[in-house]
Design an enzyme around this catalytic site. Structure first.
Site, PDB file in Angstrom:
ATOM      1  N   LEU A   1      12.785  -1.297  -7.525  1.00  0.00           N
ATOM      2  CA  LEU A   1      12.151  -1.589  -8.989  1.00  0.00           C
ATOM      3  C   LEU A   1      12.274  -0.306  -9.381  1.00  0.00           C
ATOM      4  CD1 LEU A   1       9.348  -0.894  -9.731  1.00  0.00           C
ATOM      5  CD2 LEU A   1       9.327  -3.219  -9.488  1.00  0.00           C
TER       6      LEU A   1
ATOM      7  N   VAL B   1       1.076  -1.219   0.124  1.00  0.00           N
ATOM      8  CA  VAL B   1      -0.064   0.085   0.045  1.00  0.00           C
ATOM      9  C   VAL B   1       1.186   1.086  -0.061  1.00  0.00           C
ATOM     10  CG1 VAL B   1      -1.566  -0.639   0.948  1.00  0.00           C
ATOM     11  CG2 VAL B   1       0.640   0.174   2.536  1.00  0.00           C
TER      12      VAL B   1
ATOM     13  N   CYS C   1       9.193   8.614  -4.931  1.00  0.00           N
ATOM     14  CA  CYS C   1      10.070   8.402  -3.750  1.00  0.00           C
ATOM     15  C   CYS C   1      11.232   8.534  -3.361  1.00  0.00           C
ATOM     16  CB  CYS C   1       9.754   5.922  -3.810  1.00  0.00           C
ATOM     17  SG  CYS C   1       8.384   5.624  -3.976  1.00  0.00           S
TER      18      CYS C   1
END
Ligand code: NAD
Ligand code: UGA
Length: 460
Positions: free
Chosen positions: A159, A86, A272
């Site tokens: 990734l 999540v 991120c």
């Protein structure tokens, strides 16, 4: 057969699980999400994310050993291993606002797992989380008093978007952290066995829980730090007639430095880097390490400086005003080969130019829908145009903001003819052939290199 569940069908859940499923046909994989539309899209011809090569893998596995569902409770009950992927965005309220990770989705998931479990399970942290989150999860999950046991593992995902399929198929490492107890080690081994279907064992690293959780934040911080470092140097290059590409090449040849992640740009984006560094900063402050916190925060500050500097340079170069001038932004996604626009520098540049009252046209081969959504409060002031030739027509300037290969293949002579003169190109990705563009008549402003400008009085 092991029943493997993934909670969260976003970029990570949706791209990792089909690949794992394709390598483990003997196991059954279900991906669940609270977002019905997303679950429907994963089962349609139009996947919710654009990720090269992913469609084939989803279609190969869908309905065989891979299933998407919105029935979260039932699937929790049936699962042996649960991956949780999540979202863990930056918290925007209360304590730690603007820095700490917002763990509400993660905690809700933990409680939902607890409420719906009738057997012991392994719960795998796939989301990026603050170090020591697993401790809180263990406490929630093992507060049941009904004899069930939950092993919590950390298995962060490394990734990158745009190359997710390649990265998952050939990971340079898989990291699994767990408790040093007998049960913890057994749980680690169960997960190692899954990855070992296609990843060589020596690339599967096992560590304690806290090293694994922290390594994910540190990996992103180091990667982003390199970009901020080269971007800081790009500003100095622009003042000194050094060429940042030449500098990056010269230093990157030193094997101790290495050549990756030294591409100067308009700034790093993506969901991120900023979030994870701010999370690291918050953790350092929390653990009483203000100097360490400040050190890492500077990586984000430098990135914001680079984005601001790029937009300001556009205004200064265009005679200190862009008000009422049509400017074509080539690229909206935060990098090429993705439709993701989260924290995209392109949108930051767009906002800065709108503040200067420019008329903005955005073009992008895959990210227009997301860009339109992100800019919804400004939508009446932005034109979205899929065709870059039309976007550039009658524009004063083009800004290259995403390194889509398509943009290297355009007919810039034709584009130059259709633009207002003097015509400007600001190449925020150092993507194009600057000398050639200059010869065609453009005034060219790369990143970290001297601009190539014609006499702006005697233009043709
Ligand atoms: P995302 O927002 O694309 O997806 C998260 C999904 O979780 C959403 O679809 C959301 O609806 C769903 N969700 C939220 N709460 C839920 C709940 N209680 N039950 C079921 N579903 C729920 O996020 P993402 O980009 O996939 O990132 C997920 C995590 O992975 C984050 O922690 C991120 O930092 C990390 N990560 C992301 C990437 C990347 O490239 N995007 C790479 C590595 C790690
Ligand atoms: C990044 C990491 O590379 C992944 O390992 C990590 O799993 C992921 O974050 C995550 O945790 O979400 P991602 O953000 O998808 O992946 O893409 P990157 O290739 O890292 O690019 C990030 C940003 O940096 C992009 O805006 C890109 O254009 C920019 N960048 C990258 C540069 O400006 N210069 C470079 O040399 C490299």
């Amino acid at each position: 057969m092991t029943n493997i569940l993934c909670i969260g069908a976003g970029y990570v859940g949706g791209s990792t699980m089909p690949i794992i499923a394709s390598h483990c046909p003997q196991h059954r994989f279900v991906i669940v999400d609270i977002n019905d539309a997303r679950i429907a899209a994963w089962q349609s011809d139009q996947l919710p994310i654009y990720e090269p090569g992913l469609d084939e893998i989803v279609h190969q596995t869908l309905g065989k050993n891979l299933f998407f569902s919105t029935e979260i409770n039932r699937n929790i009950a049936e699962a042996d291993i649960i991956f949780v992927s999540v979202n863990t965005p930056t918290k925007m309220f209360g304590q730690g606002a603007g820095r700490a990770a917002d763990l509400q989705y993660w905690e809700k998931t933990a409680r939902q797992i607890l409420e719906n479990s009738t057997s012991s399970k392994i719960v795998v942290e796939k989301s990026t989380l603050p170090v020591r989150t697993a401790e809180a999860m263990e406490r929630i999950l093992n507060s049941n008093g009904n004899g069930l046991h939950f092993d919590v593992l950390s298995n962060p995902e490394f990734l990158a978007e745009g190359t997710a399929v390649h990265d998952m198929q050939n990971p340079n490492r898989v990291l699994i952290g767990g408790r040093e107890t007998e049960a913890g080690q057994k749980a680690i081994e169960s997960l190692v066995e899954i990855y070992a279907h296609w990843v060589p064992r020596e690339r599967i690293l096992t560590t304690n829980l806290w090293s694994s959780e922290l390594s994910k934040l540190v990996a992103n911080a180091f990667l982003a730090q390199r970009i901020s470092s080269i971007n800081a140097i790009s500003a100095l290059c622009e003042r000194t007639e050094a060429d940042v590409n030449e500098v990056a090449n010269a230093i990157g040849r030193d094997a101790r430095i290495g050549s990756h992640f030294l591409r100067a740009s308009v700034g790093f984006g993506g969901s991120c880097f900023k979030k994870d560094i701010l999370n690291l900063v918050y953790l350092c402050e929390h653990y009483g390490l203000p100097e360490v916190a400040q050190y890492w925060e500077q990586v984000v500050t430098m990135n914001e400086y680079q984005e601001t500097r790029f937009a300001a340079n556009m205004v200064t170069s265009m005679f200190n005003t862009v008000a009422g001038k049509r400017i074509a932004l080539f690229g909206a996604s935060f990098k090429a080969n993705t439709n993701d626009t989260r924290e995209s520098p392109a949108l930051e540049v767009c906002r800065a130019l709108l503040a200067e009252q420019a008329d903005i046209v955005i073009t992008d081969p895959h990210a227009m829908e997301n860009a339109c959504y992100d800019l919804k409060e400004l939508a009446t002031r932005v034109v979205f145009e899929p065709d870059p030739y039309i976007a550039a027509r009658s524009a004063h300037a083009i800004a290259i903001l995403t390194e889509w290969r398509q943009y290297t293949e355009l007919d810039y002579e034709k584009i130059h003819h259709s633009m207002v003169k003097p015509a400007f190109i600001f190449d925020g990705r150092n993507l194009l052939d600057h000398k050639r563009l200059y010869k065609l008549g453009f005034n060219v402003y790369p990143i970290g290199k001297p601009p190539l400008t014609h006499s702006l009085i005697n233009h043709s």
